[in-house]
Design an enzyme around this catalytic site. Structure first.
Site, PDB file in Angstrom:
ATOM      1  N   SER A 268      37.759  52.529  39.959  1.00 36.40           N
ATOM      2  CA  SER A 268      38.006  51.203  40.526  1.00 36.40           C
ATOM      3  C   SER A 268      37.920  50.268  39.283  1.00 36.40           C
ATOM      4  CB  SER A 268      37.062  50.799  41.541  1.00 36.40           C
ATOM      5  OG  SER A 268      35.551  50.805  41.052  1.00 36.40           O
ATOM      6  N   CYS A 275      24.277  44.318  45.799  1.00 30.99           N
ATOM      7  CA  CYS A 275      22.913  45.160  45.737  1.00 30.99           C
ATOM      8  C   CYS A 275      22.917  46.092  44.582  1.00 30.99           C
ATOM      9  CB  CYS A 275      22.716  46.065  46.909  1.00 30.99           C
ATOM     10  SG  CYS A 275      22.107  44.993  48.303  1.00 30.99           S
TER      11      CYS A 275
HETATM   12  N1  LIG Z   1      23.991  43.067  52.101  1.00 29.83           N
HETATM   13  C1  LIG Z   1      23.588  44.405  52.347  1.00 29.83           C
HETATM   14  O1  LIG Z   1      24.786  45.050  52.603  1.00 29.83           O
HETATM   15  C2  LIG Z   1      22.414  45.018  52.165  1.00 29.83           C
HETATM   16  C3  LIG Z   1      21.222  44.446  51.774  1.00 29.83           C
HETATM   17  N2  LIG Z   1      20.088  44.848  51.799  1.00 29.83           N
HETATM   18  C4  LIG Z   1      18.896  44.294  51.508  1.00 29.83           C
HETATM   19  O2  LIG Z   1      18.439  43.248  52.558  1.00 29.83           O
HETATM   20  C5  LIG Z   1      18.096  42.120  52.209  1.00 29.83           C
HETATM   21  C6  LIG Z   1      18.677  41.075  52.672  1.00 29.83           C
HETATM   22  O3  LIG Z   1      19.994  41.051  52.164  1.00 29.83           O
HETATM   23  P1  LIG Z   1      21.220  40.270  52.989  1.00 29.83           P
HETATM   24  O4  LIG Z   1      21.182  40.293  54.290  1.00 29.83           O
HETATM   25  O5  LIG Z   1      22.412  40.610  52.227  1.00 29.83           O
HETATM   26  O6  LIG Z   1      20.677  38.669  52.505  1.00 29.83           O
HETATM   27  P2  LIG Z   1      21.672  37.352  52.815  1.00 29.83           P
HETATM   28  O7  LIG Z   1      21.460  36.277  51.955  1.00 29.83           O
HETATM   29  O8  LIG Z   1      22.634  37.470  53.646  1.00 29.83           O
HETATM   30  O9  LIG Z   1      20.363  36.854  54.008  1.00 29.83           O
HETATM   31  C7  LIG Z   1      18.972  36.523  53.898  1.00 29.83           C
HETATM   32  C8  LIG Z   1      18.535  35.407  54.742  1.00 29.83           C
HETATM   33  O10 LIG Z   1      17.039  35.201  54.846  1.00 29.83           O
HETATM   34  C9  LIG Z   1      16.865  33.686  54.924  1.00 29.83           C
HETATM   35  N3  LIG Z   1      15.576  33.563  54.598  1.00 29.83           N
HETATM   36  C10 LIG Z   1      15.213  33.368  53.353  1.00 29.83           C
HETATM   37  N4  LIG Z   1      13.842  33.418  53.551  1.00 29.83           N
HETATM   38  C11 LIG Z   1      13.601  33.086  54.696  1.00 29.83           C
HETATM   39  C12 LIG Z   1      12.208  32.808  55.496  1.00 29.83           C
HETATM   40  N5  LIG Z   1      11.226  32.958  54.838  1.00 29.83           N
HETATM   41  N6  LIG Z   1      12.134  33.013  56.717  1.00 29.83           N
HETATM   42  C13 LIG Z   1      13.377  32.973  57.387  1.00 29.83           C
HETATM   43  N7  LIG Z   1      14.697  33.450  56.799  1.00 29.83           N
HETATM   44  C14 LIG Z   1      14.766  33.010  55.561  1.00 29.83           C
HETATM   45  C15 LIG Z   1      18.152  32.972  54.119  1.00 29.83           C
HETATM   46  O11 LIG Z   1      18.356  31.824  54.592  1.00 29.83           O
HETATM   47  C16 LIG Z   1      19.398  34.161  54.475  1.00 29.83           C
HETATM   48  O12 LIG Z   1      20.112  33.474  55.450  1.00 29.83           O
HETATM   49  C17 LIG Z   1      18.047  42.193  50.744  1.00 29.83           C
HETATM   50  O13 LIG Z   1      16.798  42.663  50.176  1.00 29.83           O
HETATM   51  C18 LIG Z   1      19.077  43.305  50.314  1.00 29.83           C
HETATM   52  O14 LIG Z   1      18.839  43.931  49.110  1.00 29.83           O
HETATM   53  C19 LIG Z   1      19.917  46.357  52.119  1.00 29.83           C
HETATM   54  C20 LIG Z   1      21.074  47.014  52.527  1.00 29.83           C
HETATM   55  C21 LIG Z   1      22.251  46.552  52.773  1.00 29.83           C
HETATM   56  O1  LIG Z   2      21.567  48.260  49.439  1.00 32.40           O
HETATM   57  C1  LIG Z   2      22.975  47.885  50.098  1.00 32.40           C
HETATM   58  O2  LIG Z   2      23.235  46.618  49.787  1.00 32.40           O
HETATM   59  C2  LIG Z   2      23.909  48.800  50.502  1.00 32.40           C
HETATM   60  O3  LIG Z   2      24.932  49.048  49.055  1.00 32.40           O
HETATM   61  C3  LIG Z   2      26.103  49.855  49.320  1.00 32.40           C
HETATM   62  O4  LIG Z   2      26.715  49.484  50.191  1.00 32.40           O
HETATM   63  P1  LIG Z   2      27.939  48.078  49.783  1.00 32.40           P
HETATM   64  O5  LIG Z   2      27.465  47.374  48.427  1.00 32.40           O
HETATM   65  O6  LIG Z   2      28.007  47.154  51.028  1.00 32.40           O
HETATM   66  O7  LIG Z   2      29.153  48.813  49.808  1.00 32.40           O
HETATM   67  P2  LIG Z   2      29.864  50.194  48.960  1.00 32.40           P
HETATM   68  O8  LIG Z   2      30.617  50.999  50.003  1.00 32.40           O
HETATM   69  O9  LIG Z   2      28.824  50.871  48.615  1.00 32.40           O
HETATM   70  O10 LIG Z   2      30.570  49.715  47.720  1.00 32.40           O
HETATM   71  C4  LIG Z   2      29.913  48.885  46.688  1.00 32.40           C
HETATM   72  C5  LIG Z   2      30.744  48.726  45.400  1.00 32.40           C
HETATM   73  O11 LIG Z   2      31.260  49.934  44.897  1.00 32.40           O
HETATM   74  C6  LIG Z   2      32.804  50.010  44.931  1.00 32.40           C
HETATM   75  N1  LIG Z   2      32.916  51.373  45.156  1.00 32.40           N
HETATM   76  C7  LIG Z   2      32.647  52.302  46.242  1.00 32.40           C
HETATM   77  C8  LIG Z   2      32.959  53.664  46.165  1.00 32.40           C
HETATM   78  C9  LIG Z   2      33.739  54.334  45.447  1.00 32.40           C
HETATM   79  O12 LIG Z   2      34.056  55.242  45.615  1.00 32.40           O
HETATM   80  N2  LIG Z   2      34.156  53.438  44.097  1.00 32.40           N
HETATM   81  C10 LIG Z   2      33.896  52.106  44.080  1.00 32.40           C
HETATM   82  O13 LIG Z   2      34.356  51.634  43.024  1.00 32.40           O
HETATM   83  C11 LIG Z   2      33.265  49.343  46.082  1.00 32.40           C
HETATM   84  O14 LIG Z   2      34.358  49.109  46.110  1.00 32.40           O
HETATM   85  C12 LIG Z   2      32.224  48.127  46.026  1.00 32.40           C
HETATM   86  O15 LIG Z   2      32.580  47.275  45.209  1.00 32.40           O
HETATM   87  C13 LIG Z   2      25.500  50.948  49.701  1.00 32.40           C
HETATM   88  O16 LIG Z   2      26.652  51.872  50.059  1.00 32.40           O
HETATM   89  C14 LIG Z   2      24.625  50.943  51.090  1.00 32.40           C
HETATM   90  O17 LIG Z   2      24.310  52.371  51.487  1.00 32.40           O
HETATM   91  C15 LIG Z   2      23.741  50.247  50.640  1.00 32.40           C
HETATM   92  O18 LIG Z   2      22.674  49.976  52.051  1.00 32.40           O
END
Ligand SMILES: NC(=O)C1=CN([C@@H]2O[C@H](COP(=O)(O)OP(=O)(O)OC[C@H]3O[C@@H](n4cnc5c(N)ncnc54)[C@H](O)[C@@H]3O)[C@@H](O)[C@H]2O)C=CC1
Ligand SMILES: O=C(O)[C@H]1O[C@H](OP(=O)(O)OP(=O)(O)OC[C@H]2O[C@@H](n3ccc(=O)[nH]c3=O)[C@H](O)[C@@H]2O)[C@H](O)[C@@H](O)[C@@H]1O
Length: 479
Positions: A268, A275
C-alpha cells in the site's frame, strides 16, 4: 461477585463498539458508556452515531435504552458499576519527556483518579486502552493510595484487538480475548469474573489468561507484528517496481506457506490509523528505557519504512507529472486510513495531500465517509502545516468522485473504498485533462482496462510499462 453493571470510561472507537456488543450479548448486564465529551455522548444518543462502523447502528438500536446507556454522568457510572473499563485515548506525547515516542497516560491517570475519588464499593478495573507495559502498576498505585475504607480494587489488563471497519464482526467472532491479572487468589477471581462476561458469546478456548505484564506487552507486540508485515511487503514493492516482479504475485506465493499465511500482505502507500505508529513508538520508547537500543532500532525500522513508502509514492506522483504539480488539479480519492471507516487518524492521505499542497497543487478531495470538516482539520493541523490559509484556498472537498475528477490532471487513489472499483473510468477519462494520469496507491483498479482507455497508470509494486493503447501519450516506465 456476579457482574451486574459495567461502566466504560471513554466512548470512542473502542469503548462504543465493545460495550455495545457486550450489551447485545449480555442482556442481563447493564452497560453504561461514559465520556467527558458532551458532544460525543449526544451523538451516541442520536440517530447519527459519532463513528461509522458497519453493523454498529443495528447493535446500538437493539440495546440502547434497554441495557445500553451513553452518559456524561461519570460519577453515577462509576459508583454503580461492578466492573469498569478504562477505554480512554493513549496518544503519543507531543511535548516534554518522551516527546514523540512515549504514550501519554494523562487520560488513563485521570480516569484512575476519577475512580479513586468516586468509588464507594469494590471494583474490578479493566485496562482496555493500549498502554505501556507496567501501566497497570500506575493505576494500582493511584487507586490504592486513595482507597476509601472497605473498598477493594482488582486491576486487569484486557487489550482490544478489533480493527476499524470490521469492529463488530471482530468483537462478535473474536479469535481471542486476552485477560491478564495478578497471580493472587483475588487476581485470579477477578480474571474469572471477566471471563464469565465474555463467555456469554466467546468459546472458553478462545479466552487466554496471562499475567498482567504479558497481556500489556502482547497488545503492543501484536500491533508491531502486523505493522512489520506491512512494512516487509512494502519494502518488497520497491524491489518489484525496480525489477518487473509483481508484489501481488509475490504476496500470494509467499503467503501460501502456512507458516507465513496470506493475511496482511497487501502492499500500500503505507499503513495509517491511530494505533500502529503510536504503539510501535510506545514499544521503542519502552526498549530505550530498558536500555535495549538494538531492539528499539529494530522496531524503528518498521516505521522508517512506512515513511519511506509514503514519500516514495508521493514523489512518484510529482515526478510523473513532469516534476511539477504547481497549479495542477489533482483529485484525491479516499481520505480515511482504510476503507469502511470515517477515521482519518494518521491516514497516509494526509501526507500525500500535504506534500502535493506544498508543491502548489490544487486538491479536489472525495471520501465517501469522512466529513469535510475532518479533512480540513487534518490538513490545517499545526503539526502538519504552517500555512492553513493556503490549504483552505487550494483544497476543495467534493461529494462525489465524478465531481472531484472533473478537470483534473491526475487522480491519486489513497483509500481502497469498493466504490472506486466500479467508477465509470471511460466517462472520467473524457472529463479529465490530457494526458490523464491515475496513481493507484491501493492496487485496486483494473490497470489494463485503464491503459486501454488511454490513462497513464502507476501503482504500487508493479511496473506498468505498456503505452496507453489507443491514445498513446508518453512513457509508463517507473521513474
Ligand atoms: N481505534 C481502534 O481501533 C483501537 C484502539 N485501541 C486503543 O483503545 C484506546 C482508545 O482508543 P479510541 O477508542 O480509538 O480513542 P478515542 O479517542 O476514539 O476515544 C477515547 C475517548 O475517551 C474519552 N476520555 C478521555 N479521558 C476520559 C475520562 N477521564 N473520562 C471519560 N472519558 C474520557 C475521550 O473524550 C474520547 O471520547 C487507545 O488506547 C487505543 O490505543 C485498541 C484497539 C483498537
Ligand atoms: O490497536 C488497534 O488500534 C488496532 O490496529 C489495527 O487495526 P486498524 O488500525 O483499525 O486497521 P488495520 O486493518 O490493521 O489497518 C491498519 C493500516 O494498515 C493498512 N494495511 C493493512 C493490511 C495490509 O495488508 N496492508 C496495509 O497497508 C491499512 O490500509 C491501514 O492503513 C489492528 O489490525 C487491530 O488488531 C488493532 O486492534
Amino acid at each position: 461477585m456476579v457482574i451486574e453493571k459495567i461502566c466504560c470510561l471513554g466512548a470512542g472507537y473502542v469503548g462504543g463498539p465493545t460495550c455495545s456488543v457486550i450489551a447485545l450479548k449480555c442482556p442481563n448486564i447493564k452497560v453504561t458508556v461514559c465520556d467527558k465529551s458532551v458532544e460525543r455522548i449526544n451523538q451516541w444518543n442520536s440517530d447519527k452515531l459519532p463513528i461509522y462502523e458497519p453493523g454498529l447502528d443495528d447493535v446500538v438500536r437493539q440495546c440502547r435504552g434497554k441495557n445500553l446507556f451513553f452518559s456524561t454522568d461519570i460519577a453515577q457510572g462509576i459508583q454503580e458499576a461492578d466492573l469498569i473499563f478504562i477505554s480512554v485515548n493513549t496518544p503519543t506525547k507531543t511535548f516534554g519527556n518522551g516527546k514523540g515516542r512515549a504514550a501519554d497516560l494523562k487520560y488513563v491517570e485521570s480516569a484512575a483518579r476519577m475512580i479513586a475519588d468516586l468509588a464507594t464499593s469494590n471494583k474490578i478495573v479493566v485496562e482496555k486502552s493500549t498502554v505501556p507495559v507496567k501501566a497497570a502498576e500506575i493505576i494500582m498505585k493511584i487507586l490504592r493510595a486513595n482507597t476509601k475504607p472497605g473498598v477493594n480494587y482488582q486491576i486487569l489488563s484486557n487489550p482490544e484487538f478489533l480493527a476499524e471497519g470490521t469492529a463488530i464482526v471482530d468483537l462478535i467472532e473474536a479469535e481471542r480475548v486476552l485477560i491478564g491479572g495478578e497471580d493472587t487468589p483475588d487476581g485470579q477471581k477477578a480474571i474469572q469474573e471477566l471471563c464469565w462476561v465474555y463467555e456469554h458469546w466467546i468459546p472458553a478456548k478462545n479466552i487466554l489468561t496471562t499475567n498482567t505484564w504479558s497481556s500489556e506487552l502482547s497488545k503492543l507486540a501484536a500491533n508491531a507484528f502486523l505493522a512489520q508485515r506491512i512494512s516487509s511487503i512494502n519494502s518488497l514493492s520497491a524491489v518489484c517496481e525496480a525489477t518487473g516482479a509483481d508484489v501481488s504475485e509475490v504476496a500470494r506465493a509467499v503467503g501460501r506457506d502456512s507458516r507465513i499465511g496470506p493475511k496482511f500482505l497487501e502492499a500500500s502507500i503505507g499503513f495509517g490509523g491511530s494505533c500502529f505508529q503510536k504503539d510501535i513508538l510506545n514499544l521503542i520508547y519502552l526498549c530505550e528505557c530498558l536500555n535495549l537500543p538494538e531492539v528499539a532500532a529494530y522496531w524503528q525500522q518498521v516505521l522508517n519504512l512506512n515513511d519511506y513508502q509514503k514519500i516514495r509514492f508521493t514523489r512518484k506522483v510529482i515526478e510523473s507529472l513532469f516534476n511539477t504539480v504547481t497549479d495542477k488539479n489533482i483529485a484525491v480519492l479516499g481520505f480515511s486510513f482504510k476503507k469502511n471507516t470515517g477515521d482519518t487518524r494518521e491516514s497516509p492521505a494526509i501526507y500525500v495531500s500535504q506534500t502535493l499542497l506544498d508543491e502548489g497543487a490544487k486538491l479536489n478531495i472525495y471520501d465517501p465517509k469522512v466529513e469535510p470538516d475532518q479533512i480540513m482539520y487534518e490538513l490545517t493541523n499545526p503539526y502538519v502545516t504552517s500555512e492553513p490559509e493556503i490549504v483552505k484556498k487550494n483544497v476543495e472537498i467534493h461529494d462525489t468522485a465524478y465531481s472531484a475528477v472533473t478537470g483534473a490532471h491526475a487522480i491519486v487513489l489513497c483509500t481502497e473504498w469498493d466504490e472506486f472499483k466500479t467508477l465509470d473510468f471511460q466517462k472520467i477519462y473524457e472529463v479529465m485533462m490530457k494526458p490523464a494520469y491515475i496513481f493507484d496507491g491501493r492496487k485496486i483498479l483494473n490497470h489494463e482496462r485503464l491503459q486501454n482507455i488511454g490513462f497513464h497508470v502507476q501503482t504500487i509494486g508493479k511496473r506498468l510499462n505498456r503505452m496507453p493503447s489507443n491514445r498513446a501519450q508518453g512513457s509508463q516506465t517507473m521513474p
